[in-house]
Design a protein around this motif. Structure first.
Motif, PDB file in Angstrom:
ATOM      1  N   GLY A  27       0.766  -1.338   0.122  1.00 50.08           N
ATOM      2  CA  GLY A  27      -0.108  -0.161   0.118  1.00 50.08           C
ATOM      3  C   GLY A  27       0.647   1.270   0.591  1.00 50.08           C
ATOM      4  N   ARG A  28       0.048   2.253  -0.562  1.00 48.87           N
ATOM      5  CA  ARG A  28       0.863   3.655  -0.499  1.00 48.87           C
ATOM      6  C   ARG A  28       1.191   3.888   1.111  1.00 48.87           C
ATOM      7  NH1 ARG A  28      -1.095   8.019  -5.418  1.00 48.87           N
ATOM      8  NH2 ARG A  28      -0.239   6.314  -6.789  1.00 48.87           N
ATOM      9  N   ILE A  29       2.184   5.169   1.338  1.00 51.83           N
ATOM     10  CA  ILE A  29       1.846   5.375   3.280  1.00 51.83           C
ATOM     11  C   ILE A  29       1.709   6.517   3.023  1.00 51.83           C
ATOM     12  CG2 ILE A  29       4.515   5.970   4.176  1.00 51.83           C
ATOM     13  CD1 ILE A  29       4.818   3.487   3.138  1.00 51.83           C
ATOM     14  N   GLY A  30       1.276   6.070   4.520  1.00 49.57           N
ATOM     15  CA  GLY A  30       0.302   8.064   4.606  1.00 49.57           C
ATOM     16  C   GLY A  30      -0.262   8.711   4.738  1.00 49.57           C
ATOM     17  N   ARG A  31      -0.329   9.375   4.220  1.00 44.78           N
ATOM     18  CA  ARG A  31      -1.140  10.734   3.405  1.00 44.78           C
ATOM     19  C   ARG A  31      -1.036  10.638   2.349  1.00 44.78           C
ATOM     20  NH1 ARG A  31      -5.244  11.413   6.710  1.00 44.78           N
ATOM     21  NH2 ARG A  31      -5.806  13.456   5.909  1.00 44.78           N
ATOM     22  N   GLU A  32       0.031   9.821   1.388  1.00 42.71           N
ATOM     23  CA  GLU A  32      -0.104  10.245   0.382  1.00 42.71           C
ATOM     24  C   GLU A  32      -1.098   8.723  -0.504  1.00 42.71           C
ATOM     25  OE1 GLU A  32       3.880   8.342  -1.221  1.00 42.71           O
ATOM     26  OE2 GLU A  32       4.970  10.618   0.229  1.00 42.71           O
ATOM     27  N   SER A  33      -1.976   8.286   0.284  1.00 44.26           N
ATOM     28  CA  SER A  33      -2.235   7.139   0.237  1.00 44.26           C
ATOM     29  C   SER A  33      -4.039   7.913   0.008  1.00 44.26           C
ATOM     30  CB  SER A  33      -2.372   6.064   1.221  1.00 44.26           C
ATOM     31  OG  SER A  33      -3.591   5.102   0.997  1.00 44.26           O
ATOM     32  N   CYS A  34      -4.880   7.135  -1.066  1.00 42.26           N
ATOM     33  CA  CYS A  34      -5.874   7.506  -1.049  1.00 42.26           C
ATOM     34  C   CYS A  34      -6.573   6.843   0.157  1.00 42.26           C
ATOM     35  CB  CYS A  34      -6.670   7.498  -1.794  1.00 42.26           C
ATOM     36  SG  CYS A  34      -8.443   7.892  -1.951  1.00 42.26           S
ATOM     37  N   VAL A  35      -6.598   5.829   0.846  1.00 48.20           N
ATOM     38  CA  VAL A  35      -7.218   5.160   1.311  1.00 48.20           C
ATOM     39  C   VAL A  35      -7.359   5.498   2.696  1.00 48.20           C
ATOM     40  CG1 VAL A  35      -6.729   2.021   2.653  1.00 48.20           C
ATOM     41  CG2 VAL A  35      -7.275   3.158   0.078  1.00 48.20           C
ATOM     42  N   ALA A  36      -5.568   6.033   3.295  1.00 47.85           N
ATOM     43  CA  ALA A  36      -5.550   7.025   4.473  1.00 47.85           C
ATOM     44  C   ALA A  36      -6.618   8.113   4.641  1.00 47.85           C
ATOM     45  CB  ALA A  36      -3.921   6.743   4.548  1.00 47.85           C
ATOM     46  N   ARG A  37      -6.544   8.128   3.840  1.00 53.47           N
ATOM     47  CA  ARG A  37      -7.050  10.485   4.209  1.00 53.47           C
ATOM     48  C   ARG A  37      -8.436   9.514   4.011  1.00 53.47           C
ATOM     49  NH1 ARG A  37      -4.094  10.745  -0.567  1.00 53.47           N
ATOM     50  NH2 ARG A  37      -5.938  11.345  -2.160  1.00 53.47           N
ATOM     51  N   LEU A  38      -9.435   8.578   3.221  1.00 55.42           N
ATOM     52  CA  LEU A  38     -10.357   8.061   3.404  1.00 55.42           C
ATOM     53  C   LEU A  38     -11.034   7.671   4.815  1.00 55.42           C
ATOM     54  CD1 LEU A  38     -11.086   6.956   0.020  1.00 55.42           C
ATOM     55  CD2 LEU A  38     -12.054   8.642   0.862  1.00 55.42           C
ATOM     56  N   TYR A  39     -10.019   6.685   5.622  1.00 56.46           N
ATOM     57  CA  TYR A  39      -9.894   5.759   6.566  1.00 56.46           C
ATOM     58  C   TYR A  39      -9.611   7.153   7.766  1.00 56.46           C
ATOM     59  CZ  TYR A  39      -9.566   2.920  10.602  1.00 56.46           C
ATOM     60  OH  TYR A  39      -9.244   2.022  11.659  1.00 56.46           O
ATOM     61  N   SER A  40      -8.920   7.839   7.111  1.00 59.13           N
ATOM     62  CA  SER A  40      -8.953   8.696   8.577  1.00 59.13           C
ATOM     63  C   SER A  40     -10.171   9.944   8.810  1.00 59.13           C
ATOM     64  CB  SER A  40      -7.775   9.749   8.278  1.00 59.13           C
ATOM     65  OG  SER A  40      -7.832  10.275   9.741  1.00 59.13           O
ATOM     66  N   SER A  41     -10.529  10.195   7.516  1.00 51.78           N
ATOM     67  CA  SER A  41     -11.757  11.120   7.699  1.00 51.78           C
ATOM     68  C   SER A  41     -13.074  10.146   8.501  1.00 51.78           C
ATOM     69  CB  SER A  41     -12.154  11.718   6.246  1.00 51.78           C
ATOM     70  OG  SER A  41     -11.034  12.875   6.029  1.00 51.78           O
ATOM     71  N   ASN A  42     -13.501   8.874   7.711  1.00 51.89           N
ATOM     72  CA  ASN A  42     -14.307   8.017   8.511  1.00 51.89           C
ATOM     73  C   ASN A  42     -13.841   7.706   9.883  1.00 51.89           C
ATOM     74  OD1 ASN A  42     -15.213   4.875   8.483  1.00 51.89           O
ATOM     75  ND2 ASN A  42     -16.819   6.142   7.114  1.00 51.89           N
ATOM     76  N   THR A  43     -13.306   7.521  10.301  1.00 49.12           N
ATOM     77  CA  THR A  43     -13.015   6.378  11.297  1.00 49.12           C
ATOM     78  C   THR A  43     -12.547   8.046  12.659  1.00 49.12           C
ATOM     79  OG1 THR A  43     -11.062   6.204  11.736  1.00 49.12           O
ATOM     80  CG2 THR A  43     -12.538   4.586  10.093  1.00 49.12           C
ATOM     81  N   GLY A  44     -12.491   8.934  12.226  1.00 46.37           N
ATOM     82  CA  GLY A  44     -11.417  10.284  12.784  1.00 46.37           C
ATOM     83  C   GLY A  44     -10.190   9.566  13.938  1.00 46.37           C
ATOM     84  N   GLU A  45      -9.781   8.321  13.051  1.00 43.14           N
ATOM     85  CA  GLU A  45      -8.262   7.621  13.576  1.00 43.14           C
ATOM     86  C   GLU A  45      -7.807   8.607  12.230  1.00 43.14           C
ATOM     87  OE1 GLU A  45      -8.165   3.129  13.695  1.00 43.14           O
ATOM     88  OE2 GLU A  45      -9.983   3.426  15.365  1.00 43.14           O
ATOM     89  N   GLU A  46      -5.860   8.893  13.623  1.00 41.34           N
ATOM     90  CA  GLU A  46      -5.029   8.743  12.822  1.00 41.34           C
ATOM     91  C   GLU A  46      -4.148   8.040  11.876  1.00 41.34           C
ATOM     92  OE1 GLU A  46      -4.148  12.478  12.156  1.00 41.34           O
ATOM     93  OE2 GLU A  46      -5.978  12.397  12.797  1.00 41.34           O
ATOM     94  N   VAL A  47      -3.232   8.152  11.240  1.00 37.76           N
ATOM     95  CA  VAL A  47      -2.542   7.029  10.497  1.00 37.76           C
ATOM     96  C   VAL A  47      -1.503   7.380  10.358  1.00 37.76           C
ATOM     97  CG1 VAL A  47      -2.407   5.873   8.316  1.00 37.76           C
ATOM     98  CG2 VAL A  47      -4.808   6.440   8.637  1.00 37.76           C
ATOM     99  N   GLY A  48       0.006   6.727  10.772  1.00 35.44           N
ATOM    100  CA  GLY A  48       1.302   7.163  10.767  1.00 35.44           C
ATOM    101  C   GLY A  48       1.835   7.350  10.022  1.00 35.44           C
ATOM    102  N   GLU A  49       2.563   8.061   9.838  1.00 32.23           N
ATOM    103  CA  GLU A  49       3.015   8.658   8.124  1.00 32.23           C
ATOM    104  C   GLU A  49       4.029   7.552   7.801  1.00 32.23           C
ATOM    105  OE1 GLU A  49       5.797  12.185   9.669  1.00 32.23           O
ATOM    106  OE2 GLU A  49       4.441  13.538  10.098  1.00 32.23           O
TER     107      GLU A  49
END
Length: 444
Positions: A27-49
């Motif tokens: 997977g793409r790393i941290g906030r470079e990942s569309c998945v990370a941005r969606l998951y963080s917005s969806n759950t309120g959980e931060e994604v590690g860099e």
């Protein structure tokens, strides 16, 4: 009615979902990942860099279930959009809620597939190649699940579609027999592994004999290649890479040759590096899609996409992976069709919406891009849908079968919503909005 203390849904209700993420190493790393941005917005959980975020799952499969927001045990699901989010813990899965309220799926869906969503909706962010893999048909899936339930998690088939969000690359299906002849003549390392007899078989098939003889010859060659020892493959790939690097000084390498060099850096000494010559190299532009039936080989290589499939997580792998490989099963199950995959461009439903409808009953996907100050309507249909908001901000309103309209609420990036059957949806925006909607094929 209520079941086991869980509230029944109201007509005209949308339900927000809290969804799951998969942190596979490709997977793409941290906030470079569309998945990370969606998951963080969806759950309120931060994604590690430094965290790879590979897949965002929106569905009922037990390997990555979605949860109903605001409907944990003992609480009620609100009318309209059920609010919630942040770090609140949820105990009621979408699957549990549907099984207690199967009418939300619609009668046709329940009659055909039972009280569960027949599709699984995902977003993928791919930084490096996924495994060379295929998905079993229903009969094989049932057998594999019975024999190895810890590896093959369910008994369902997994036809799928990948819809490109960015430029997207994949290996998909075997090259034509004409191209296969070219490959065995120009990639001598394949002959070193499989032997001259297999190469000669390929070269001596006449054009009018291809339909009759191609499949067993290709199957034999591919099985021999994929079954070779690690030591043999490692030595041959070393020769291949050395030869390509020398060729690169004299001429520009082909796209497939450049890809092979890239794959070798990701998976050194892996048989999938040399096997890539046997597959179609597919490049999708944003808004293009490819689909795969059962028993078709493929490997996603790079980019981000919407993915939809039948509800299954069965994968038979044989290369470009550190995970469990089942070479014998993969080589025996493939169709060995030799054709470039069909590329779907989407059918316009209106000024803002395109529909991607592969030849599978379990799912189709709509893409909707609303400009500023625009409104569109998704008419009520007999099946349920899942929406994911990819970008922007807007409002979503519902109308039940008796045309009772529920007041709209704000939706933003990362919101995922379940829409019951027979519920019309109106979406409007001030600044612009991008969303996808997945559901059972409407003509079923």
């Amino acid at each position: 009615m209520e079941a086991d203390g869980f509230p029944a849904p109201e007509e005209g209700m949308l339900v927000r979902l809290r969804c799951s993420v998969k942190n596979y190493d490709w997977g793409r790393i941290g906030r470079e990942s569309c998945v990370a941005r969606l998951y963080s917005s969806n759950t309120g959980e931060e994604v590690g860099e430094d965290t790879p975020c590979a897949e965002f799952w929106m569905g009922t499969h037990e390997s990555g279930p979605a949860y109903v927001v605001g409907a944990s045990r003992g609480s009620a699901v609100a009318n309209g959009l059920s609010n919630g989010g942040g770090r609140e813990k949820y105990s009621l899965t979408l699957k549990d809620w549907i099984q207690r309220n199967p009418t939300v799926l619609g009668d046709k869906v329940v009659k055909t597939w039972g009280a569960d969503l027949p599709f699984l909706f995902k977003v993928l962010s791919v930084a490096k190649a996924l495994s060379i893999q295929a998905h079993p048909d229903k009969d094989l899936a049932a057998r594999l699940h019975k024999e190895q339930p810890e590896v093959y998690k369910d008994a369902n088939h997994k036809p799928e579609m990948a819809l490109a969000l960015t430029d997207f690359e994949a290996l998909c299906g075997f090259v034509s027999f004409e191209e296969l002849k070219f490959v065995v003549q120009t990639v001598p390392e394949i002959g070193e592994v499989v032997g001259s007899a297999h190469v000669e078989q390929v070269l001596h098939v006449n054009e009018d004999e291809v339909d009759e003889n191609a499949k067993p010859i290709l199957k034999s060659l591919f099985t021999k290649l994929m079954s070779a020892s690690k030591d043999v493959i490692s030595q041959v790939i070393s020769k291949l890479i050395s030869r390509l690097n020398i060729k690169n000084e004299a001429r520009e390498l082909t796209e497939k040759e450049k890809l092979v060099l890239r794959l070798e850096k990701q998976y050194p000494g892996d048989v999938g590096v040399i096997a890539a010559f046997l597959f179609n190299y597919v490049k999708l532009s944003p808004g293009e899609a490819l689909y795969l039936g059962a028993n078709e080989p493929h490997a996603y290589l790079f980019g981000e996409c919407i993915e939809c499939m039948a509800t299954s997580d069965n994968v038979v792998r044989a290369g470009l992976t550190p995970k469990n490989r089942d070479v014998e099963t993969l080589c025996s199950m493939l169709t060995y069709k030799q054709a470039f995959p069909e590329i779907l461009k989407g059918q316009a439903l209106d000024s803002y919406t395109k529909r991607y409808s592969p030849p599978f009953d379990e799912f189709e996907v709509d893409q909707c891009i609303l400009p500023p100050a625009a409104t569109t309507v998704f008419p009520a249909v007999p099946g349920a849908f899942i929406f994911v908001i990819m970008a922007g901000e807007g409002t979503m309103s519902t109308a039940s079968s008796n045309e009772v309209v529920v007041e709209g609420e704000t939706v933003v990036e990362g919101d995922v919503l379940f829409a019951p059957a027979n519920t019309g949806i109106a979406v409007s925006t001030i600044t612009g909005l991008s969303l996808f909607r997945a559901g059972v094929k409407t003509c079923v």
